[in-house]
Each structure stands twice: as C-alpha cells, then as structure tokens.
Design an enzyme around this catalytic site. Structure first.
Site, PDB file in Angstrom:
ATOM      1  N   ASN A   9       0.858  -1.185   0.000  1.00 30.23           N
ATOM      2  CA  ASN A   9       0.000   0.000   0.000  1.00 30.23           C
ATOM      3  C   ASN A   9       0.893   1.234   0.000  1.00 30.23           C
ATOM      4  O   ASN A   9       1.497   1.579   1.007  1.00 30.23           O
ATOM      5  CB  ASN A   9      -0.907  -0.010   1.238  1.00 30.23           C
ATOM      6  CG  ASN A   9      -1.798   1.215   1.317  1.00 30.23           C
ATOM      7  OD1 ASN A   9      -2.002   1.909   0.329  1.00 30.23           O
ATOM      8  ND2 ASN A   9      -2.327   1.477   2.500  1.00 30.23           N
ATOM      9  N   LYS A  11       0.093   4.338  -0.243  1.00 28.46           N
ATOM     10  CA  LYS A  11      -0.507   5.526   0.385  1.00 28.46           C
ATOM     11  C   LYS A  11      -0.268   6.755  -0.501  1.00 28.46           C
ATOM     12  O   LYS A  11      -0.305   6.645  -1.725  1.00 28.46           O
ATOM     13  CB  LYS A  11       0.010   5.683   1.814  1.00 28.46           C
ATOM     14  CG  LYS A  11      -0.185   4.399   2.639  1.00 28.46           C
ATOM     15  CD  LYS A  11       0.157   4.570   4.087  1.00 28.46           C
ATOM     16  CE  LYS A  11      -0.019   3.238   4.824  1.00 28.46           C
ATOM     17  NZ  LYS A  11       0.219   3.376   6.266  1.00 28.46           N
ATOM     18  N   HIS A  94      -9.194   0.886   5.436  1.00 29.78           N
ATOM     19  CA  HIS A  94      -7.879   1.108   6.054  1.00 29.78           C
ATOM     20  C   HIS A  94      -8.028   2.031   7.255  1.00 29.78           C
ATOM     21  O   HIS A  94      -8.859   2.937   7.273  1.00 29.78           O
ATOM     22  CB  HIS A  94      -6.909   1.707   5.034  1.00 29.78           C
ATOM     23  CG  HIS A  94      -5.487   1.682   5.490  1.00 29.78           C
ATOM     24  ND1 HIS A  94      -4.984   2.613   6.377  1.00 29.78           N
ATOM     25  CD2 HIS A  94      -4.472   0.824   5.219  1.00 29.78           C
ATOM     26  CE1 HIS A  94      -3.710   2.338   6.599  1.00 29.78           C
ATOM     27  NE2 HIS A  94      -3.372   1.263   5.924  1.00 29.78           N
ATOM     28  N   GLU A  96      -6.432   4.473   8.284  1.00 26.23           N
ATOM     29  CA  GLU A  96      -6.300   5.901   8.007  1.00 26.23           C
ATOM     30  C   GLU A  96      -7.582   6.464   7.402  1.00 26.23           C
ATOM     31  O   GLU A  96      -7.954   7.619   7.666  1.00 26.23           O
ATOM     32  CB  GLU A  96      -5.098   6.127   7.081  1.00 26.23           C
ATOM     33  CG  GLU A  96      -3.780   5.825   7.781  1.00 26.23           C
ATOM     34  CD  GLU A  96      -2.651   5.488   6.842  1.00 26.23           C
ATOM     35  OE1 GLU A  96      -1.566   5.166   7.343  1.00 26.23           O
ATOM     36  OE2 GLU A  96      -2.837   5.525   5.613  1.00 26.23           O
ATOM     37  N   GLU A 166      -5.016  -5.124  10.887  1.00 31.90           N
ATOM     38  CA  GLU A 166      -3.977  -4.117  11.103  1.00 31.90           C
ATOM     39  C   GLU A 166      -4.186  -3.463  12.459  1.00 31.90           C
ATOM     40  O   GLU A 166      -5.014  -2.552  12.589  1.00 31.90           O
ATOM     41  CB  GLU A 166      -3.965  -3.078   9.976  1.00 31.90           C
ATOM     42  CG  GLU A 166      -5.337  -2.563   9.558  1.00 31.90           C
ATOM     43  CD  GLU A 166      -5.247  -1.335   8.667  1.00 31.90           C
ATOM     44  OE1 GLU A 166      -4.174  -1.072   8.104  1.00 31.90           O
ATOM     45  OE2 GLU A 166      -6.248  -0.614   8.568  1.00 31.90           O
ATOM     46  N   GLY A 172       3.094   2.253  11.144  1.00 26.05           N
ATOM     47  CA  GLY A 172       3.987   3.395  11.020  1.00 26.05           C
ATOM     48  C   GLY A 172       4.597   3.840  12.332  1.00 26.05           C
ATOM     49  O   GLY A 172       5.039   4.980  12.459  1.00 26.05           O
ATOM     50  N   SER A 212       3.830  -2.463  10.366  1.00 20.21           N
ATOM     51  CA  SER A 212       5.285  -2.379  10.496  1.00 20.21           C
ATOM     52  C   SER A 212       5.983  -3.703  10.187  1.00 20.21           C
ATOM     53  O   SER A 212       6.934  -4.098  10.868  1.00 20.21           O
ATOM     54  CB  SER A 212       5.683  -1.884  11.895  1.00 20.21           C
ATOM     55  OG  SER A 212       5.193  -0.580  12.123  1.00 20.21           O
TER      56      SER A 212
END
Length: 249
Positions: A9, A11, A94, A96, A166, A172, A212
C-alpha cells in the site's frame, strides 16, 4: 486453498516518475515466491501501472473507492472507473480512512457491496487501537468491525474478500504485534468466520497482517498458520525491502 498474498500500500507517496521506476524494479527483480503480489498505487498512476504489469502475476489495486455508482461527488472515484482501466482489486476500511476521513462500518459495508457488484476483490482492513488492546477489548472491536462491515454478505461473496488485520498501534510506529499476537488474532478471526459461515469459507479466506512488517520480521510473522501474508506500508516503497518481505513468505 487460500492464497498467500503480499500487498504493498503506497498511500500518498511517490511522483509519477518514481512510481514507474518502482513498478519496473518490482516487476524485473521480484524473487520467486508462492505469494500473489499486489501493488496499491495512488490513483493517478493506476492506468499506467496496469499497463506495466500486463503479462506478469502482479496485481494492481486501488487504495479506496466511493460507494456510489456515479454522480456529483467531486474528487471521488467509482468502481466502474477502476474496472474500466483494468483495476479489479480495492483496499477498503484502512485505519487511516477510518480515522482521518471518518469512514464508518456502515459506510464500508456499502462500499463492499458496490465493489462486489462490479466483481472486484476487496482487501478489507480492520483492527484495534492501542487503548482497545490495553483495556483487553481488542477481540470485541475486531468482531464488531467484521460483523458490521462484512457479515451481511452471502457465502459465495467471500471468494472476493481478503481480510487485512492491522492493529492501529502498530502502523507506522515501528511497533509490531509479536508473531504470537498476530497468530492469536488471526485464529480468532478465522474461528469467528467459521461460526458464521462454516469451515469452507473460513479455511479459504486469506487473512493478511498489516503493521510495520519489515524484511527482518516478515518470515517469523508469515510462518504462523493463520497468517497468509501481509499488507505492507512503508517497506513497500523500496524494492529491496519489499523483496525481503516477499521472500519471507
């Protein structure tokens, strides 16, 4: 049998030239693997990405799409737009998108339905925040996200679903769920699906881990029996790191 999948991904990273360079590096240098490789590039690069990987076993995915078929939704992308350029896989849910764009499980259920109507494969993301794990509520959070986002589907729809667990606290942050934590959650997810949809669906759905993943921890995470690959963020932006992760499966 369920697939092993490594999905990158990207992003909101890379300009056009950088994107083409990275796609070509991955296409030309990808190590031999039994995993399906998916690249989720930014929207402006999708059509060219599809062209570049034609004739390979690399799949191109969109990072998001709108739930409507079309209309006055400035700046949005529809399923038919994606499929018309050869993109048949989309990431939905996701963390985010949930956090920054306030996407709810109900909205995501609508997006999933639209994607499936267009015969797309959905990589459906979900996972708990740190406060949920600290309060020992992580299993409940994951269950609710799955139930509200996906459990309206029919058994036959699941052949188009890939799950991506996730843990938000591990995205991150250089924090990673231990292989044992990943396996514990993935086994819980598969057992939950088995209770609702039966053994056949549960045993054939791929469950990816995202959070990660790096070349030095990928092999141990992917070795767990219910972990079928990874949804990779930062490490997917570098071909060498991405190859190291692919080699771990």
């Amino acid at each position: 049998m369920r697939k092993n999948i490594v999905a990158g991904n990207w992003k909101m990273n890379k300009d056009y030239g950088q994107a083409l360079t990275l796609i070509n590096e991955i296409k030309e240098g990808k190590p031999a693997s039994n995993a399906e490789i998916v690249l989720a590039t930014p929207f402006p690069f999708l059509a060219k990405a599809v062209e570049l990987v034609e004739g390979t076993d690399i799949q191109i995915a969109a990072q998001n799409m709108h739930q409507a078929e079309g209309g006055a939704f400035t700046g949005e992308i529809s399923a038919s737009m994606l499929t018309s350029i050869g993109v048949h896989t989309v990431i939905l849910g996701h963390s985010e998108r949930r956090a920054y764009f306030h996407e709810t499980d109900a909205l995501l259920a609508n997006k999933v339905d639209t994607a499936l109507k267009h015969d797309m494969t959905v990589i459906f993301c979900f996972g708990e925040e740190l406060k949920d794990r600290q309060s020992n509520n992580h299993f409940n959070v994951v269950e609710y996200q799955l139930r509200d986002g996906l459990f309206h589907l029919k058994n036959e729809d699941w052949k188009h679903i890939v799950l991506a667990y996730e843990p938000v606290w591990a995205i991150g942050t250089d924090e990673t769920a231990s292989p044992e934590q990943a396996q514990e959650m993935h086994a819980f997810i598969r057992n939950l699906i088995q209770k609702v949809y039966g053994t056949d669906v549960a045993e054939n759905v791929s469950i990816l881990y995202g959070g990660s993943v790096k070349p030095d921890n990928a092999k141990e995470i992917f070795s767990k029996p219910d972990v079928d690959g990874g949804l990779i963020g930062g490490a997917a932006l570098n071909a060498t790191d991405f190859f190291g992760i692919i080699s771990g499966i």
